[in-house]
Motif scaffolding. Structure first.
Motif, PDB file in Angstrom:
ATOM      1  N   UNK A   1       0.842  -1.202   0.000  1.00 16.79           N
ATOM      2  CA  UNK A   1       0.000   0.000   0.000  1.00 16.79           C
ATOM      3  C   UNK A   1       0.875   1.250   0.000  1.00 16.79           C
ATOM      4  N   UNK A   2       1.939   1.247   0.790  1.00 15.71           N
ATOM      5  CA  UNK A   2       2.857   2.393   0.806  1.00 15.71           C
ATOM      6  C   UNK A   2       3.509   2.590  -0.559  1.00 15.71           C
ATOM      7  N   UNK A   3       3.822   1.497  -1.232  1.00 14.63           N
ATOM      8  CA  UNK A   3       4.378   1.587  -2.584  1.00 14.63           C
ATOM      9  C   UNK A   3       3.361   2.206  -3.542  1.00 14.63           C
ATOM     10  N   UNK A   4       2.096   1.842  -3.407  1.00 11.84           N
ATOM     11  CA  UNK A   4       1.047   2.434  -4.245  1.00 11.84           C
ATOM     12  C   UNK A   4       0.958   3.943  -4.030  1.00 11.84           C
ATOM     13  N   UNK A   5       0.972   4.347  -2.767  1.00  9.73           N
ATOM     14  CA  UNK A   5       0.868   5.778  -2.455  1.00  9.73           C
ATOM     15  C   UNK A   5       2.094   6.531  -2.981  1.00  9.73           C
ATOM     16  N   UNK A   6       3.256   5.929  -2.836  1.00 13.40           N
ATOM     17  CA  UNK A   6       4.484   6.584  -3.291  1.00 13.40           C
ATOM     18  C   UNK A   6       4.512   6.760  -4.811  1.00 13.40           C
ATOM     19  N   UNK A   7       3.835   5.889  -5.535  1.00 16.35           N
ATOM     20  CA  UNK A   7       3.851   5.938  -7.000  1.00 16.35           C
ATOM     21  C   UNK A   7       2.572   6.502  -7.611  1.00 16.35           C
ATOM     22  N   UNK A   8       1.755   7.170  -6.825  1.00 14.85           N
ATOM     23  CA  UNK A   8       0.463   7.641  -7.334  1.00 14.85           C
ATOM     24  C   UNK A   8       0.582   8.699  -8.424  1.00 14.85           C
ATOM     25  N   UNK A   9       1.743   9.335  -8.567  1.00 13.85           N
ATOM     26  CA  UNK A   9       1.945  10.341  -9.608  1.00 13.85           C
ATOM     27  C   UNK A   9       2.941   9.887 -10.669  1.00 13.85           C
ATOM     28  N   UNK A  10       3.331   8.629 -10.636  1.00 13.52           N
ATOM     29  CA  UNK A  10       4.322   8.100 -11.561  1.00 13.52           C
ATOM     30  C   UNK A  10       3.658   7.766 -12.903  1.00 13.52           C
ATOM     31  N   UNK A  11       3.885   8.604 -13.914  1.00 18.20           N
ATOM     32  CA  UNK A  11       3.232   8.430 -15.212  1.00 18.20           C
ATOM     33  C   UNK A  11       4.024   7.559 -16.167  1.00 18.20           C
ATOM     34  N   UNK A  12       5.247   7.177 -15.791  1.00 20.55           N
ATOM     35  CA  UNK A  12       6.039   6.335 -16.687  1.00 20.55           C
ATOM     36  C   UNK A  12       6.895   5.369 -15.873  1.00 20.55           C
ATOM     37  N   UNK A  13       6.689   4.073 -16.108  1.00 22.51           N
ATOM     38  CA  UNK A  13       7.497   3.036 -15.480  1.00 22.51           C
ATOM     39  C   UNK A  13       8.536   2.552 -16.489  1.00 22.51           C
ATOM     40  N   UNK A  14       9.232   1.498 -16.157  1.00 22.84           N
ATOM     41  CA  UNK A  14      10.279   0.978 -17.041  1.00 22.84           C
ATOM     42  C   UNK A  14       9.727   0.550 -18.402  1.00 22.84           C
TER      43      UNK A  14
END
Length: 147
Positions: A24-37
Motif C-alpha cells: 500500500x505504501x508503494x502504491x501511495x508513493x507511485x500515485x503520480x508516476x506516469x512512466x514506469x520501465x
C-alpha cells in the motif's frame, strides 16, 4: 491446539499485514508516476492471501487432525496489478507524457482507498498483536500454576 501453534498463526497474520502495508505504501508513493520501465503509468497493486500450509504435517493422520482443529495461519501468495480500473486521464498538453490529444494517463491509485486499506491492515495487525499477547499471558499464567 497448542499455544505455540496459536502464536505462529498470529505471527503469520502480523507478517502478512506488514507486507500488505508495504505494498500500500508503494502504491501511495507511485500515485503520480506516469512512466514506469515499460513506458506505461504505474498500476495499483494488491496482495493475495492464502492459508499457510502447516509445518506440522508429517503424516496423513496429523493432517486430518490439523484440518479439524482449524487454520494454520496466512501467507501472501502473490502481488497482483489492478487491471480492471482504468488510468486517470488528465488534460495537460505541456506534460512530457501527454498523448497527441494532450491527455496524460495517471496511475489508477486512489489515495483515499489506499488510506482505508492501510487502516484495515493496521487494525488486522493490531488484532494479531492482541491475540499474541493474550496467548503469551496464558502461557505465563500456566507456568505460575506449577509454583
Amino acid at each position: 491446539m497448542s499455544v505455540f501453534r496459536s502464536m505462529s498463526i498470529s505471527a503469520s497474520g502480523m507478517s502478512a499485514q506488514r507486507f500488505r502495508m508495504d505494498v500500500i505504501a508503494q502504491n501511495i508513493a507511485n500515485q503520480d508516476n506516469t512512466r514506469t520501465a515499460d513506458g506505461s503509468p504505474y498500476r495499483r497493486r494488491t496482495v493475495v492471501f492464502q492459508e499457510r500450509n502447516s509445518p506440522y504435517l508429517f503424516s496423513n493422520w496429523l493432517h486430518a487432525v490439523e484440518q479439524r482443529a482449524g487454520g494454520t495461519g496466512v501467507r501472501a501468495t502473490q502481488v497482483v496489478e489492478d487491471i480492471k480500473t482504468d488510468f486517470k486521464m488528465i488534460y495537460d498538453p505541456s506534460h512530457p507524457d501527454a498523448d497527441a490529444e494532450g491527455y496524460v494517463a495517471y496511475p489508477n491509485v486512489d489515495r483515499e482507498q489506499e488510506l482505508v486499506d492501510m487502516l484495515s491492515a493496521l487494525r488486522s495487525y493490531e488484532a494479531n498483536v492482541t491475540a499474541l499477547n493474550n496467548f503469551k499471558n496464558m502461557a505465563m499464567k500456566a507456568l505460575e500454576i506449577g509454583r
